[in-house]
Scaffold this motif. Structure first.
Motif, PDB file in Angstrom:
ATOM      1  N   ALA A 101       5.314  73.282 -12.271  1.00 28.02           N
ATOM      2  CA  ALA A 101       5.197  74.500 -13.137  1.00 28.02           C
ATOM      3  C   ALA A 101       4.664  73.974 -14.682  1.00 28.02           C
ATOM      4  O   ALA A 101       4.042  74.684 -15.263  1.00 28.02           O
ATOM      5  CB  ALA A 101       6.437  74.958 -13.386  1.00 28.02           C
ATOM      6  N   VAL A 102       5.109  72.539 -14.947  1.00 26.59           N
ATOM      7  CA  VAL A 102       4.762  72.133 -16.199  1.00 26.59           C
ATOM      8  C   VAL A 102       3.238  71.785 -16.415  1.00 26.59           C
ATOM      9  O   VAL A 102       2.670  72.122 -17.160  1.00 26.59           O
ATOM     10  CB  VAL A 102       5.779  70.691 -16.532  1.00 26.59           C
ATOM     11  CG1 VAL A 102       5.338  70.284 -17.907  1.00 26.59           C
ATOM     12  CG2 VAL A 102       7.177  71.435 -16.890  1.00 26.59           C
ATOM     13  N   SER A 161      14.605  81.420 -11.640  1.00 25.06           N
ATOM     14  CA  SER A 161      15.754  80.781 -11.230  1.00 25.06           C
ATOM     15  C   SER A 161      17.323  81.294 -11.700  1.00 25.06           C
ATOM     16  O   SER A 161      18.051  80.338 -11.450  1.00 25.06           O
ATOM     17  CB  SER A 161      15.508  79.378 -11.916  1.00 25.06           C
ATOM     18  OG  SER A 161      15.657  79.394 -13.332  1.00 25.06           O
ATOM     19  N   ARG A 204       9.025  71.294  -8.110  1.00 20.89           N
ATOM     20  CA  ARG A 204       8.330  72.527  -8.614  1.00 20.89           C
ATOM     21  C   ARG A 204       8.578  72.617 -10.048  1.00 20.89           C
ATOM     22  O   ARG A 204       7.514  73.140 -10.616  1.00 20.89           O
ATOM     23  CB  ARG A 204       9.241  73.813  -7.965  1.00 20.89           C
ATOM     24  CG  ARG A 204       8.995  74.082  -6.328  1.00 20.89           C
ATOM     25  CD  ARG A 204       9.576  75.605  -6.013  1.00 20.89           C
ATOM     26  NE  ARG A 204       9.136  75.364  -4.695  1.00 20.89           N
ATOM     27  CZ  ARG A 204      10.259  75.600  -3.454  1.00 20.89           C
ATOM     28  NH1 ARG A 204      11.339  75.271  -4.037  1.00 20.89           N
ATOM     29  NH2 ARG A 204       9.762  75.383  -2.323  1.00 20.89           N
ATOM     30  N   LEU A 205       9.493  72.169 -10.799  1.00 20.58           N
ATOM     31  CA  LEU A 205       9.464  72.350 -12.317  1.00 20.58           C
ATOM     32  C   LEU A 205       8.264  71.273 -12.833  1.00 20.58           C
ATOM     33  O   LEU A 205       7.637  71.832 -13.787  1.00 20.58           O
ATOM     34  CB  LEU A 205      10.884  71.553 -12.560  1.00 20.58           C
ATOM     35  CG  LEU A 205      11.021  71.419 -14.151  1.00 20.58           C
ATOM     36  CD1 LEU A 205      10.928  72.915 -14.666  1.00 20.58           C
ATOM     37  CD2 LEU A 205      12.534  70.834 -14.376  1.00 20.58           C
ATOM     38  N   THR A 244      17.695  79.317  -6.306  1.00 20.58           N
ATOM     39  CA  THR A 244      16.889  78.579  -6.819  1.00 20.58           C
ATOM     40  C   THR A 244      15.496  79.160  -6.957  1.00 20.58           C
ATOM     41  O   THR A 244      15.147  80.134  -6.899  1.00 20.58           O
ATOM     42  CB  THR A 244      16.656  77.240  -5.967  1.00 20.58           C
ATOM     43  OG1 THR A 244      16.141  77.463  -4.666  1.00 20.58           O
ATOM     44  CG2 THR A 244      18.128  76.252  -5.919  1.00 20.58           C
ATOM     45  N   ALA A 245      14.594  78.463  -7.827  1.00 16.54           N
ATOM     46  CA  ALA A 245      13.352  78.905  -8.227  1.00 16.54           C
ATOM     47  C   ALA A 245      12.340  78.836  -7.045  1.00 16.54           C
ATOM     48  O   ALA A 245      11.713  77.881  -6.906  1.00 16.54           O
ATOM     49  CB  ALA A 245      12.734  78.390  -9.426  1.00 16.54           C
ATOM     50  N   TYR A 259       9.873  80.896 -15.203  1.00 11.02           N
ATOM     51  CA  TYR A 259      10.728  80.064 -14.548  1.00 11.02           C
ATOM     52  C   TYR A 259      12.274  80.483 -14.605  1.00 11.02           C
ATOM     53  O   TYR A 259      13.163  80.568 -13.776  1.00 11.02           O
ATOM     54  CB  TYR A 259      10.586  78.472 -15.052  1.00 11.02           C
ATOM     55  CG  TYR A 259      11.191  77.519 -14.197  1.00 11.02           C
ATOM     56  CD1 TYR A 259      10.759  77.193 -13.002  1.00 11.02           C
ATOM     57  CD2 TYR A 259      12.501  76.991 -14.671  1.00 11.02           C
ATOM     58  CE1 TYR A 259      11.333  75.990 -12.193  1.00 11.02           C
ATOM     59  CE2 TYR A 259      13.342  76.198 -13.856  1.00 11.02           C
ATOM     60  CZ  TYR A 259      12.588  75.737 -12.750  1.00 11.02           C
ATOM     61  OH  TYR A 259      13.473  74.708 -11.956  1.00 11.02           O
ATOM     62  N   GLY A 278      13.623  71.232  -6.397  1.00 13.53           N
ATOM     63  CA  GLY A 278      13.540  71.580  -7.742  1.00 13.53           C
ATOM     64  C   GLY A 278      12.740  70.833  -8.724  1.00 13.53           C
ATOM     65  O   GLY A 278      12.028  71.396  -9.508  1.00 13.53           O
ATOM     66  N   ARG A 279      12.827  69.665  -8.613  1.00 11.25           N
ATOM     67  CA  ARG A 279      12.035  68.657  -9.721  1.00 11.25           C
ATOM     68  C   ARG A 279      10.774  68.962  -9.315  1.00 11.25           C
ATOM     69  O   ARG A 279       9.857  68.882 -10.278  1.00 11.25           O
ATOM     70  CB  ARG A 279      12.582  67.181  -9.432  1.00 11.25           C
ATOM     71  CG  ARG A 279      11.741  66.266 -10.317  1.00 11.25           C
ATOM     72  CD  ARG A 279      12.040  64.766 -10.202  1.00 11.25           C
ATOM     73  NE  ARG A 279      11.504  63.923 -10.756  1.00 11.25           N
ATOM     74  CZ  ARG A 279      10.190  63.364 -10.525  1.00 11.25           C
ATOM     75  NH1 ARG A 279       9.840  63.817  -9.148  1.00 11.25           N
ATOM     76  NH2 ARG A 279       9.496  62.774 -11.205  1.00 11.25           N
TER      77      ARG A 279
END
Length: 356
Positions: free
Chosen positions: A263-264, A161, A259-260, A166-167, A157, A256-257
């Motif tokens: 990913a978590v 990013s 995808r984050l 952005t990622a 990540y 963004g949120r």
């Protein structure tokens, strides 16, 4: 001919736009299908508790399942088969859900958790635990495997990013592929230099539910449950994300949120599952395709179906491995590879990969 002024306007219906009644009927069919899948899962769970290297009649299995009478049959079922079945259930759910989540996040129908280096990260953690620290028990190196998966996901990540961009899914996939190559080289070098570590590592690396007791289950269960909650919380954002970044932003989605958090969730699910039983291939890749073939691209149904269908595949493969090689058994990772690869090839040959 004139049209009366008070005549109601004629509204043309879009040919591909289902009416409310049709949508309700489709939802009802999908709900019934999900209940049927749950029923099949219950049968597979019972088979997993019943079938083993030691032949125990089903009536005896059913009795000692509810009443631990201290007999040898009860010890086998409660100490070995039940924890093995529970672990297979949760690991299967984690792999299926993480695969569906990965494919939705990257909008890539061939994506699986290994694409972000999570599986190789877990493997590297096990290599470090066995080869450098001398840890030989599953319960001992399960934490190193989970830590390796978590570190790998964070590194991917951060790389994806970095800079002004952005990622995006493309950057994350490229970063994951690069990290996978590095970790593979590290694992190979470390194991070649330490044959004893290789001998221990290969039993974990093949992927197996055997030999894992309640200790391993309780160690990874909180992470799997947390990952399931996070994944299911993203159902609506994932449907918006499928429309593309620009339209998703226009609809107010926080890409963004999403995808984050995704990913978590993938890290928790795939990291815990891989740490517990080793890498299991094709479950996270093939099951979401089957789910989309059954219910379409709507993530409100794809994720729950993947959550149920994946344990059916994993536990069914585990039972099959016990039957075909009796009185010994085939590890579940081998059976899922034999079953998953032809099924996935058949799906690809039959039609294009199910739409995301």
């Amino acid at each position: 001919m004139s049209v009366a002024a008070d005549s109601p306007p004629v509204v043309e219906e879009a040919p591909g736009n289902p009416q409310p009644g049709e949508r309700r009927a489709a939802h009802a069919v999908r709900a019934v299908g999900l209940l049927a899948a749950v029923g099949v899962l219950a049968v597979v769970v019972l088979l997993s508790v019943w079938v083993g290297t030691r032949d125990i009649p089903f009536s005896s299995t059913w009795n000692v399942l509810w009443h631990h009478d201290g007999s040898s049959d009860a010890v086998i079922i409660h100490s070995y088969r039940i924890p093995r079945t529970l672990l297979g259930f949760f690991v299967g759910a984690a792999l299926g859900l993480s695969g569906a989540l990965m494919q939705a996040l990257t909008r890539n129908p061939l994506a699986d958790p290994g694409l972000l280096g999570i599986s190789l990260g877990a493997s590297s953690g096990v290599v470090v635990a066995i080869g450098f620290l001398g840890i030989a028990s599953v319960l001992g190196y399960v934490w190193f495997a989970f830590a390796g998966a978590a570190v790998a996901s964070v590194v991917v990540y951060l790389i994806g990013s970095s800079g002004r961009s952005t990622a995006t899914p493309e950057r994350l996939v490229l970063a994951g592929m690069a990290l996978t190559a590095v970790l593979y080289a590290f694992n190979t070098a470390a194991l070649l230099l330490n044959p004893l570590a290789f001998n221990e590592f290969r039993f974990w690396n093949v992927g197996s539910l055997a030999g894992r007791g309640y200790g391993v289950l309780w160690a990874v269960l909180p992470f799997i449950l947390a990952g399931i909650v996070l994944a299911l919380s993203l159902i609506r954002p994932l449907n918006v994300l499928a429309m593309g970044d620009q339209l998703g932003k226009a609809l107010g989605a926080n890409l963004g949120r999403t995808r984050l958090v995704g990913a978590v969730a993938v890290t928790l699910l795939c990291g815990a599952a891989t740490a517990a039983v080793g890498p299991i291939w094709f479950v996270g890749l093939a099951v979401p395709h089957v789910a989309r073939l059954l219910v379409g691209p709507d993530q409100r149904w794809v994720l729950p179906y993947s959550l149920v269908l994946a344990p059916i595949l994993l536990l069914g493969s585990d039972v099959l491995g016990r039957v075909v090689a009796a009185p010994s058994e085939l590890q579940v990772g081998i059976v899922t590879a034999f079953l998953g690869a032809p099924v996935f090839i058949a799906l690809c040959r039959r039609r294009k990969p199910a739409a995301l």
